[in-house]
Motif scaffolding. Sequence first.
Motif, PDB file in Angstrom:
ATOM      1  N   CYS A 131       0.642  -1.098   0.144  1.00  0.00           N
ATOM      2  CA  CYS A 131       0.059  -0.041   0.064  1.00  0.00           C
ATOM      3  C   CYS A 131       1.046   1.240  -0.020  1.00  0.00           C
ATOM      4  CB  CYS A 131      -0.814  -0.031   1.204  1.00  0.00           C
ATOM      5  SG  CYS A 131      -2.302  -1.224   1.500  1.00  0.00           S
ATOM      6  N   VAL A 132       0.251   2.405  -0.517  1.00  0.00           N
ATOM      7  CA  VAL A 132       0.771   3.475  -0.553  1.00  0.00           C
ATOM      8  C   VAL A 132      -0.063   4.458   0.383  1.00  0.00           C
ATOM      9  CG1 VAL A 132       2.412   3.579  -2.503  1.00  0.00           C
ATOM     10  CG2 VAL A 132      -0.129   4.332  -2.651  1.00  0.00           C
ATOM     11  N   VAL A 133       0.480   5.390   1.030  1.00  0.00           N
ATOM     12  CA  VAL A 133      -0.341   6.165   2.016  1.00  0.00           C
ATOM     13  C   VAL A 133      -0.855   7.276   1.110  1.00  0.00           C
ATOM     14  CG1 VAL A 133      -0.627   7.897   4.141  1.00  0.00           C
ATOM     15  CG2 VAL A 133       0.655   5.492   4.154  1.00  0.00           C
ATOM     16  N   ALA A 148      -6.008   8.442  11.521  1.00  0.00           N
ATOM     17  CA  ALA A 148      -6.639   7.677  10.449  1.00  0.00           C
ATOM     18  C   ALA A 148      -5.960   7.899   8.924  1.00  0.00           C
ATOM     19  CB  ALA A 148      -8.067   8.081  10.122  1.00  0.00           C
ATOM     20  N   PHE A 149      -5.406   6.836   8.697  1.00  0.00           N
ATOM     21  CA  PHE A 149      -4.626   6.876   7.298  1.00  0.00           C
ATOM     22  C   PHE A 149      -5.561   6.112   6.270  1.00  0.00           C
ATOM     23  CE2 PHE A 149      -1.221   6.697  10.791  1.00  0.00           C
ATOM     24  CZ  PHE A 149      -0.159   7.543  10.100  1.00  0.00           C
ATOM     25  N   GLN A 150      -5.679   6.956   5.121  1.00  0.00           N
ATOM     26  CA  GLN A 150      -6.111   6.613   4.036  1.00  0.00           C
ATOM     27  C   GLN A 150      -5.030   5.663   2.790  1.00  0.00           C
ATOM     28  OE1 GLN A 150      -8.389   9.417   2.056  1.00  0.00           O
ATOM     29  NE2 GLN A 150      -8.245   8.223  -0.035  1.00  0.00           N
ATOM     30  N   VAL A 151      -5.013   4.439   2.950  1.00  0.00           N
ATOM     31  CA  VAL A 151      -3.863   3.766   2.072  1.00  0.00           C
ATOM     32  C   VAL A 151      -4.545   3.299   0.720  1.00  0.00           C
ATOM     33  CG1 VAL A 151      -2.773   3.371   4.103  1.00  0.00           C
ATOM     34  CG2 VAL A 151      -4.286   1.652   3.263  1.00  0.00           C
ATOM     35  N   ARG A 152      -3.908   3.344  -0.300  1.00  0.00           N
ATOM     36  CA  ARG A 152      -4.148   2.366  -1.574  1.00  0.00           C
ATOM     37  C   ARG A 152      -3.598   1.246  -2.001  1.00  0.00           C
ATOM     38  NH1 ARG A 152      -2.683   3.535  -6.694  1.00  0.00           N
ATOM     39  NH2 ARG A 152      -1.691   5.315  -5.814  1.00  0.00           N
ATOM     40  N   VAL A 153      -4.103   0.096  -2.285  1.00  0.00           N
ATOM     41  CA  VAL A 153      -3.373  -1.081  -2.304  1.00  0.00           C
ATOM     42  C   VAL A 153      -2.929  -1.169  -3.837  1.00  0.00           C
ATOM     43  CG1 VAL A 153      -3.613  -3.392  -2.510  1.00  0.00           C
ATOM     44  CG2 VAL A 153      -4.943  -2.319  -0.736  1.00  0.00           C
ATOM     45  N   VAL A 154      -1.546  -1.264  -3.891  1.00  0.00           N
ATOM     46  CA  VAL A 154      -1.107  -1.269  -5.277  1.00  0.00           C
ATOM     47  C   VAL A 154      -0.572  -2.543  -5.687  1.00  0.00           C
ATOM     48  CG1 VAL A 154      -0.222   1.208  -5.180  1.00  0.00           C
ATOM     49  CG2 VAL A 154       1.345  -0.624  -4.412  1.00  0.00           C
ATOM     50  N   ARG A 155      -0.433  -3.676  -4.811  1.00  0.00           N
ATOM     51  CA  ARG A 155      -0.297  -4.948  -5.096  1.00  0.00           C
ATOM     52  C   ARG A 155      -0.716  -5.839  -4.109  1.00  0.00           C
ATOM     53  NH1 ARG A 155       4.519  -6.442  -9.035  1.00  0.00           N
ATOM     54  NH2 ARG A 155       2.897  -5.073 -10.214  1.00  0.00           N
ATOM     55  N   VAL A 156      -1.006  -7.014  -4.526  1.00  0.00           N
ATOM     56  CA  VAL A 156      -1.740  -7.936  -3.599  1.00  0.00           C
ATOM     57  C   VAL A 156      -1.110  -9.336  -3.987  1.00  0.00           C
ATOM     58  CG1 VAL A 156      -3.964  -9.266  -2.986  1.00  0.00           C
ATOM     59  CG2 VAL A 156      -4.093  -6.980  -4.034  1.00  0.00           C
ATOM     60  N   HIS A 157      -0.730 -10.062  -2.798  1.00  0.00           N
ATOM     61  CA  HIS A 157      -0.281 -11.398  -2.841  1.00  0.00           C
ATOM     62  C   HIS A 157      -1.052 -12.013  -2.123  1.00  0.00           C
ATOM     63  CE1 HIS A 157       3.777  -9.384  -4.178  1.00  0.00           C
ATOM     64  NE2 HIS A 157       3.276  -8.296  -3.227  1.00  0.00           N
TER      65      HIS A 157
END
Length: 213
Positions: A131-133, A148-157
């Motif tokens: 994730c990136v913040v 509260a951190f908003q993160v975006r998933v950039v790769r899933v394993h």
Amino acid sequence: MHKAVDVKVLYFGTPVVLIGSRNEDGSANVAPMSSAWWLGDSCMLGMGDDSQTTANLRRERECVLNLASSSMAETVDRLALLTGSKEIADYRLRQGYRYESDKFAVAGLTEQSAELVRAPRVLECPIQLECVVEAHYPFGTPEPIATAFQVRVVRVHIEEELVIPGTHYIDPVAWDPLIMKFCEFFGEGRNVRPSRLAEGWNMPHALRDAAVH
């Protein structure tokens, strides 16, 4: 029949996430948390402001969300009262927290390199989300006590056995997440292990079990 109750904590039950991050000196940090909710490819994380992970996410603006399975309760519990911060708040000292520089080793976890971020994955976790913040916000009253951190998933394993063959979907029957419910560990619909965190927070279930034993 309902009863109006001044509930001490509203932890109704969310999956346990081991957050992998990098300390200022480049060393790996891993911390358990269960204040996360998901929407699309984004996630909101709630972290106390005196957490080393909070400092790392603000500075590095990336992390890996490693989702623990129910079989990992004992491993996660080893991390419950550890912190990567050398400055420990008084209330945390009273709860039993102590500083630990290498939490991977103490928990018996294996650091694994990510592909798109510097933060570490946890090899033993069957689901790993790089994730990136994207943003962070003060949270809590009467004054900000958390972020509260908003993160975006950039790769899933994902462990291959959890993926429905021929699809990009996770098998909800095969995936049994470790759930933290009112500071207690649950999996497969049952209480799988007593929690050190429950003792630190003086939760009545932990106190009752201590009295019985």
